[in-house]
Motif scaffolding. Structure first.
Motif, PDB file in Angstrom:
ATOM      1  N   ALA B 273      42.073-131.825 -70.821  1.00  0.00           N
ATOM      2  CA  ALA B 273      42.093-132.613 -72.056  1.00  0.00           C
ATOM      3  C   ALA B 273      43.511-132.706 -72.618  1.00  0.00           C
ATOM      4  O   ALA B 273      43.827-133.620 -73.363  1.00  0.00           O
ATOM      5  N   VAL B 274      44.351-131.745 -72.264  1.00  0.00           N
ATOM      6  CA  VAL B 274      45.711-131.721 -72.798  1.00  0.00           C
ATOM      7  C   VAL B 274      46.702-132.118 -71.713  1.00  0.00           C
ATOM      8  O   VAL B 274      46.650-131.614 -70.603  1.00  0.00           O
ATOM      9  N   ARG B 275      47.587-133.057 -72.033  1.00  0.00           N
ATOM     10  CA  ARG B 275      48.497-133.602 -71.024  1.00  0.00           C
ATOM     11  C   ARG B 275      49.386-132.540 -70.391  1.00  0.00           C
ATOM     12  O   ARG B 275      49.654-132.583 -69.196  1.00  0.00           O
ATOM     13  N   GLY B 276      49.846-131.605 -71.207  1.00  0.00           N
ATOM     14  CA  GLY B 276      50.746-130.582 -70.685  1.00  0.00           C
ATOM     15  C   GLY B 276      50.114-129.809 -69.540  1.00  0.00           C
ATOM     16  O   GLY B 276      50.735-129.584 -68.502  1.00  0.00           O
ATOM     17  N   ARG B 278      47.759-130.847 -67.648  1.00  0.00           N
ATOM     18  CA  ARG B 278      47.560-131.773 -66.547  1.00  0.00           C
ATOM     19  C   ARG B 278      48.846-131.886 -65.731  1.00  0.00           C
ATOM     20  O   ARG B 278      48.857-131.818 -64.521  1.00  0.00           O
ATOM     21  N   ARG B 279      49.949-132.065 -66.454  1.00  0.00           N
ATOM     22  CA  ARG B 279      51.209-132.323 -65.771  1.00  0.00           C
ATOM     23  C   ARG B 279      51.775-131.099 -65.104  1.00  0.00           C
ATOM     24  O   ARG B 279      52.470-131.197 -64.102  1.00  0.00           O
ATOM     25  N   ARG B 280      51.458-129.918 -65.661  1.00  0.00           N
ATOM     26  CA  ARG B 280      51.977-128.688 -65.077  1.00  0.00           C
ATOM     27  C   ARG B 280      51.529-128.527 -63.639  1.00  0.00           C
ATOM     28  O   ARG B 280      52.153-127.873 -62.850  1.00  0.00           O
ATOM     29  N   ASP B 284      47.628-136.044 -59.434  1.00  0.00           N
ATOM     30  CA  ASP B 284      47.618-137.457 -59.772  1.00  0.00           C
ATOM     31  C   ASP B 284      46.740-137.732 -60.985  1.00  0.00           C
ATOM     32  O   ASP B 284      47.043-138.589 -61.799  1.00  0.00           O
ATOM     33  N   ARG B 285      45.638-137.006 -61.076  1.00  0.00           N
ATOM     34  CA  ARG B 285      44.734-137.237 -62.209  1.00  0.00           C
ATOM     35  C   ARG B 285      44.166-135.924 -62.724  1.00  0.00           C
ATOM     36  O   ARG B 285      44.135-134.922 -62.018  1.00  0.00           O
ATOM     37  N   ASP B 344      46.819-119.066 -71.921  1.00  0.00           N
ATOM     38  CA  ASP B 344      47.862-119.268 -70.938  1.00  0.00           C
ATOM     39  C   ASP B 344      47.418-118.833 -69.547  1.00  0.00           C
ATOM     40  O   ASP B 344      47.657-119.507 -68.572  1.00  0.00           O
ATOM     41  N   SER B 347      44.913-121.307 -68.207  1.00  0.00           N
ATOM     42  CA  SER B 347      45.322-122.685 -67.999  1.00  0.00           C
ATOM     43  C   SER B 347      46.503-122.811 -67.058  1.00  0.00           C
ATOM     44  O   SER B 347      46.745-123.854 -66.512  1.00  0.00           O
TER      45      SER B 347
END
Ligand SMILES: [Zn+2]
Ligand SMILES: [Zn+2]
Lengths: 533, 358
Positions: B273-276, B278-280, B284-285, B344, B347
């Motif tokens: 749900a949180v972009r950070g 996701r990007r870590r 791709d999605r 932390d 995630s």
């Protein structure tokens, strides 16, 4: 707006440059010209300023979500991004009608500026009620002015050029300077007729790449292929003289007006249709360059008083000629542009305008010796420029190189840590370092970069296990870790506890071999201060 | 329907029903632990995730639907007893029953009643529909123990079919672009729920070895899942483009992935749900699929069960406790771990033993 939100999602969900360019090109192909103009505006890093104070946004979002302020703060802390927190915390709304990006920006967002608090709160509640999480994220980013999605202006330029089928340079040039997003602007931007120049418009700046200090200049070619100049530590700028008017542009594409009156006066001596690239430096009448700390006294001043003008005079050191007699010279080889620059300066004589000196040398060895004396000249090292290169805007790497002198380094102890932002929002990545003053540790520099991901995680673990105290987001830790820091310069500072300010501090390596008591003394750092700084 | 707690005249103090010990929740009157953190003689377990069903206990009592999963994962020398949802067993005068928690197959809330006092340990739970397990049911109680993995108002799940639509759209687009889709989810629970969300008409579905074991246990329990093939059992060099591979996150970036050629990768987790977050992970999605309560469900569950006392654990405990205190409830944090550490760990590291919180 949905199209733009989808573009944001596409850009945000890939790290691949080509995929980003393709997503943008698709967007520009499909979007109406006014939307495309606004998209360009935001993707290139421009902002709508001061629409709603973020303090109020936070309060209202918390109220909409039915939570108290502390819980909003906890949420913000977990997300690490205000716009995203605002988008997530408020229960999702429903988008009934998809309005264009332009409509949103001009009718919904820009109209927020300066409104009464009550009306503003009502407008925000409406925006929240009409937006899904995905769309809301983008809108909140536009409102908070933090619209960053991992694309550079260059990448946007590439996408537009690719989509319009015109050279990247042309698009880059048209995107320079001040422009207002509109359908007409975007149409001009992608106009296949490329013989345009606006009177104030600067050229995209040619940037230099750093030479790896360990590898040395041998890695970039033979010495006889290059010319060398000092690498000055000043304000890079273009001086434009066209149609009887002068313009001075910074590398950040800011038009600097009334900031450098000496240079403005000097520019009047230039013939029409001239564009110089160079560096604004604090310098004495005899041309000797003063330390950057002096120039800093004039940076950030919108207008300059007489006293300061007298104490810190500046000189524009021109090192390139991009336009002469209204003709674009950028494709000519460097030595030819230099020749024409020198010829121009035979006619122009003004104490605040000079060409930068070419440093004689026949071998890397000779230049290496000259480079050792950089600091005495208040230079950062040498610039090496390829003799036959055009004035290049980043397509080929290797026309200009900066060969800096080795940075100052010192071993320091990590004493405070704070969490990062964005991608690193949950890790402790921002550190404060200290040096010994007798038996106390005095903080003197903050550093954010230099460790790899694995090391960052190890430091993160360390911080969690060794927190002594926390004040707000900052943790103080047991002094244990020693790191070697490098920085570009030093100057005295009364604002710092240590009495010294460092420029561009960064971590060189983690000194696992050193104990905290082995770190350097503050006095050793003071010894590195240049005499007259 | 809400099972009501009888309220006779004499009541036992809460400590006899449940107390917090360093081994986990302990029922003194019945001499058993709920989801003990260390090996004990008598363990009542809420579900088969390893942070709840610890290895090495002598006896396990669990809901019937978790039988295949537990036998697959626990020590062979252990004794098991299984009880269907809603049936009551009496242990030294303490009435114990299991009620669906909606978290995964066999997951249960443990209802413990002693002399008229009722405690419910929810374990992990969610209120959203999930075809691979029984739906959560509210149980009225005096003491409720809730998890708080996603106990922040930023976590709000979309309906299951909306997310399923997003995943299938992504798969279809990958297929049309000649790519193989690799979807990461935790081996047991999440992966099987993902399989149930997939539309097998789009293409063939394959599973990673760790996922396949769980799939077998689900099928043995009678849960309907689309046809799958275990990647390791595939012979020769098939064309993977258009296929869907459901794998564990630890497979990401390993040589195992090479066989699939051109891939698009995605992670299914509440953290997405949180972009950070996701990007870590350099994916791709990220699809937001969670088997834990989101913020609105957490509030709904507590208000529906309406306990006198709320114990909060497993995640954003301090935040959730403070929130309910502000709402006038008696709420207490029962784990010593601070919120941010929990968040932390879960995630940022895929080797976390809190496997289910992904
Ligand atoms: Zn759990
Ligand atoms: Zn679980």
């Amino acid at each position: 707006m949905k199209r733009f939100a989808d573009l944001f999602t596409a850009l945000d969900s890939t790290t691949k440059t080509n995929a980003k360019v393709a997503a943008m090109a698709d967007y520009f192909a499909a979007a109406p010209a006014d939307d495309a103009a606004w998209a360009t505006y935001f993707l290139a890093g421009n902002k709508l300023r001061r629409l709603v104070p973020s303090k109020l946004l936070r309060q209202w979002a918390a109220a909409e979500a039915g939570i108290e302020d502390w819980l909003f703060d906890e949420s913000y802390h977990a997300v690490g991004d205000l716009a995203e927190t605002l988008a997530l915390v408020v229960p999702p709304g429903e988008s009934r009608q998809d309005q264009s990006l332009t409509h949103w920006v001009q009718q919904r967002l820009m109209t927020l500026r300066g409104r009464e608090e009550l009306a503003l709160q009502r407008a925000m509640a409406e925006i929240w009620a009409e937006t899904t999480v995905e769309m809301r994220l983008v809108i909140m980013k536009l409102i908070t002015g933090a619209f960053r999605v991992g694309v550079s202006k260059r990448l946007v330029t590439r996408a537009i050029a690719q989509q319009a089928g015109i050279p990247t340079d042309v698009v880059a040039h048209r995107l320079m300077g001040d422009w207002k997003p509109s359908a007409a602007f975007f149409q001009r931007l992608v106009d296949p007729d490329t013989l345009d120049t606006q009177v104030s418009q600067p050229y995209p700046f040619c940037l230099a790449h750093p030479i790896d200090i360990e590898k040395g200049p041998e890695s970039v070619g033979e010495a006889n292929e290059f010319v060398a100049e000092w690498k000055w530590d000043g304000i890079r700028g273009q001086v434009i003289r066209r149609q009887g008017q002068s313009f001075i542009w910074s590398r950040g594409e800011e038009l600097m007006e009334n900031r450098w009156p000496e240079v403005e006066a000097a520019a009047e001596q230039l013939p029409d249709g001239t564009v110089l690239d160079g560096e604004i430096l604090a310098a004495n009448a005899d041309g000797t360059v003063l330390p950057f700390a002096q120039l800093q006294r004039r940076i950030g001043r919108k207008t300059v008083g007489k006293k300061l003008l007298r104490e810190v005079p500046v000189v524009f050191h021109a090192f390139d000629l991009l336009e002469a007699d209204g003709q674009d010279l950028r494709l000519q080889p460097l030595v030819e542009r230099r020749r024409r620059l020198e010829r121009l300066f035979e006619q122009v004589d003004h104490p605040h305008l000079r060409t930068t000196e070419l440093i004689r040398g026949e071998s890397w060895q000779q230049w290496a010796e000259v480079r050792e004396g950089s600091r005495a000249q208040h230079a950062e090292g040498l610039m090496l420029k390829r003799r036959d290169s055009p004035y290049d805007v980043g397509r080929v790497r290797g026309s200009w190189w900066k060969w800096k002198v080795a940075p100052y380094t010192i071993d320091a102890v990590l004493i405070y840590a704070q969490k990062g932002h964005g991608r690193r929002a949950s890790l402790f990545t921002d550190y404060t370092f200290a040096l010994w003053d007798g038996d106390t540790l005095v903080p003197f520099a903050k550093a954010y970069s230099g460790l790899d991901d694995k090391e960052i995680r190890r430091v993160d673990q360390f911080v969690r296990r060794n927190t002594k105290d926390s004040f707000g987001p900052v943790r103080s830790v047991t002094p244990t870790l020693v790191m070697e820091l490098a920085f570009e310069g030093l100057q005295r500072s009364t604002r710092h506890k240590s009495g010294i300010a460092t420029r561009f501090p960064r971590i060189v390596r983690w000194r696992h071999d050193k104990r905290p008591q082995d770190a350097n003394q503050l006095s050793e750092l003071l010894q590195l201060l240049p005499e007259d700084a | 329907m809400i099972a009501d707690a009888a309220k006779p005249a004499t009541t036992s103090p809460l400590e006899d029903v449940l107390s917090v010990t360093d081994r986990g929740l302990y029922c003194a009157a019945g001499d058993f632990y709920v989801d003990p953190q260390r090996p004990v003689d008598h363990a009542v377990v809420t579900h088969a995730h390893t942070d709840h069903a610890r290895w090495g206990c002598r006896r396990y009592l669990a809901a019937s639907d978790s039988e295949h999963l537990l036998r697959m994962r626990m020590n062979k020398d252990a004794e098991f007893q299984f009880l269907p949802y809603g049936e009551t067993i009496t242990i030294r005068g303490v009435r114990v029953s299991f009620h669906p928690a909606g978290h995964m197959l066999g997951s249960a809330q443990v209802r413990i009643e002693h002399r008229g006092r009722v405690a419910v340990a929810m374990g992990d739970y969610k209120l959203d529909a999930d075809p691979t397990c029984a739906d959560w049911e509210p149980v009225r109680c005096h003491l409720m123990i809730t998890e708080s993995t996603f106990g922040l108002p930023i976590y709000r799940w979309k309906p299951n079919d909306v997310t399923a639509g997003e995943i299938n759209d992504w798969w279809r687009a990958n297929r049309d672009a000649g790519r193989c889709s690799v979807l990461y989810g935790y081996a047991v629970g999440k992966s099987q729920r993902l399989l149930a969300m997939l539309d097998p008409a789009i293409g063939p579905i394959f599973t990673h070895g760790a996922v396949e074991k769980g799939v077998a246990a689900y099928r043995d329990t009678g849960v309907g899942l689309p046809p799958t093939r275990y990647v390791g059992a595939v012979e020769g060099k098939p064309d993977w483009s258009g296929a869907m591979v459901v794998a564990v996150p630890s497979a990401h970036g390993t040589p195992w992935m090479r066989r699939f050629g051109k891939v698009s990768t995605a992670m299914a987790s509440g953290w997405m749900a949180v972009r950070g977050a996701r990007r870590r992970r350099a994916l791709d999605r990220g699809f937001v699929v969670s088997d834990h309560v989101d913020w609105p469900s957490l509030i709904e569950a507590v208000n529906t069960c309406d306990p006198e006392t709320l114990w909060v654990t497993h995640g954003y405990s301090a935040v959730v406790a403070r929130y309910f205190q502000s709402q006038g409830r008696h709420a207490v944090v029962i784990d010593g771990r601070s919120r941010s550490e929990e968040e932390d760990e879960a995630s940022s590291s895929s080797s976390s033993d809190r496997e289910d919180s992904e």
